[in-house]
Design an enzyme around this catalytic site. Sequence first.
Site, mmCIF file in Angstrom:
data_model
loop_
_atom_site.group_PDB
_atom_site.id
_atom_site.type_symbol
_atom_site.label_atom_id
_atom_site.label_comp_id
_atom_site.label_asym_id
_atom_site.label_seq_id
_atom_site.Cartn_x
_atom_site.Cartn_y
_atom_site.Cartn_z
ATOM 1 N N TYR A 129 -17.279 15.649 -27.520
ATOM 2 C CA TYR A 129 -16.020 16.355 -27.215
ATOM 3 C C TYR A 129 -15.976 17.758 -27.822
ATOM 4 C CZ TYR A 129 -13.776 12.357 -24.940
ATOM 5 O OH TYR A 129 -13.436 11.348 -24.065
ATOM 6 N N PHE A 137 -5.689 18.054 -31.125
ATOM 7 C CA PHE A 137 -5.918 16.606 -31.079
ATOM 8 C C PHE A 137 -7.366 16.217 -31.354
ATOM 9 C CE2 PHE A 137 -6.008 18.188 -26.644
ATOM 10 C CZ PHE A 137 -7.294 17.821 -26.270
ATOM 11 N N ARG A 173 -5.835 4.567 -15.127
ATOM 12 C CA ARG A 173 -5.020 4.903 -16.309
ATOM 13 C C ARG A 173 -3.596 4.357 -16.185
ATOM 14 N NH1 ARG A 173 -7.617 10.911 -17.182
ATOM 15 N NH2 ARG A 173 -9.121 10.354 -18.820
ATOM 16 N N GLU A 176 -23.380 15.087 -19.578
ATOM 17 C CA GLU A 176 -22.845 13.902 -20.255
ATOM 18 C C GLU A 176 -23.725 12.673 -19.993
ATOM 19 O OE1 GLU A 176 -18.213 15.497 -20.202
ATOM 20 O OE2 GLU A 176 -18.779 13.868 -18.844
ATOM 21 N N ASN A 220 -6.552 6.508 -23.439
ATOM 22 C CA ASN A 220 -6.273 6.507 -22.000
ATOM 23 C C ASN A 220 -7.352 5.810 -21.164
ATOM 24 O OD1 ASN A 220 -8.138 8.539 -22.193
ATOM 25 N ND2 ASN A 220 -6.868 10.130 -21.279
ATOM 26 N N THR A 241 -4.455 12.514 -17.104
ATOM 27 C CA THR A 241 -4.797 12.294 -18.516
ATOM 28 C C THR A 241 -3.729 11.465 -19.224
ATOM 29 O OG1 THR A 241 -5.844 14.471 -18.492
ATOM 30 C CG2 THR A 241 -5.464 13.482 -20.649
#
Length: 139
Positions: free
Chosen positions: A51, A59, A104, A128, A114, A93
């Site tokens: 991330y 956050f 979600r 990724e 989430n 999100t």
Amino acid sequence: MAGNRTFSMIKPDAVAEGNIGAILKMMEEAGFRIVAMKKTQLSKATAGKFYEVHKERPFYNDLTDYMSSGPIVALILEKDNAVADFRKLIGATNPADAEEGTIRKLYAKSIEANAVHGSDADETAQQEGSFFFAETERS
Ligand code: ATP
Ligand code: MG
């Protein structure tokens, strides 16, 4: 014709609640083929690396604590228009804003916990997927 690819994680909240199977079923029913899959637990440092684009966000520290708090399932998924169609399947999100019938909406607990991750572009999907899987595991 083979489709293109996206990368997903089933996040710690969804794994802990016993929702791996239900979420995989939604992925398959939506037409995604599972190319690669593994259950693993991220360290705080590895979550931080994954991330990294969010490292200046308020956050970030909570997010990396959360993402390293329990096992996750990492997946490479294949379908035509994979990135956009998968983001549609997972929903917004914040689950409070997610459409009915999305993963979600059904399974996320909060904007942080989430339930699932979905790549935001073809290039990040590739990065990724390579972050979690060796070349021989994703061919
Ligand atoms: P993901 O990248 O996990 O698929 P996303 O693309 O919908 O989610 P991003 O903006 O990339 O959302 O944020 C990455 C993750 O950071 C979110 O999935 C969520 O877990 C967490 N997050 C995002 N915004 C907030 C926030 N305001 N407060 C707490 N956590 C957040
Ligand atoms: Mg994102």
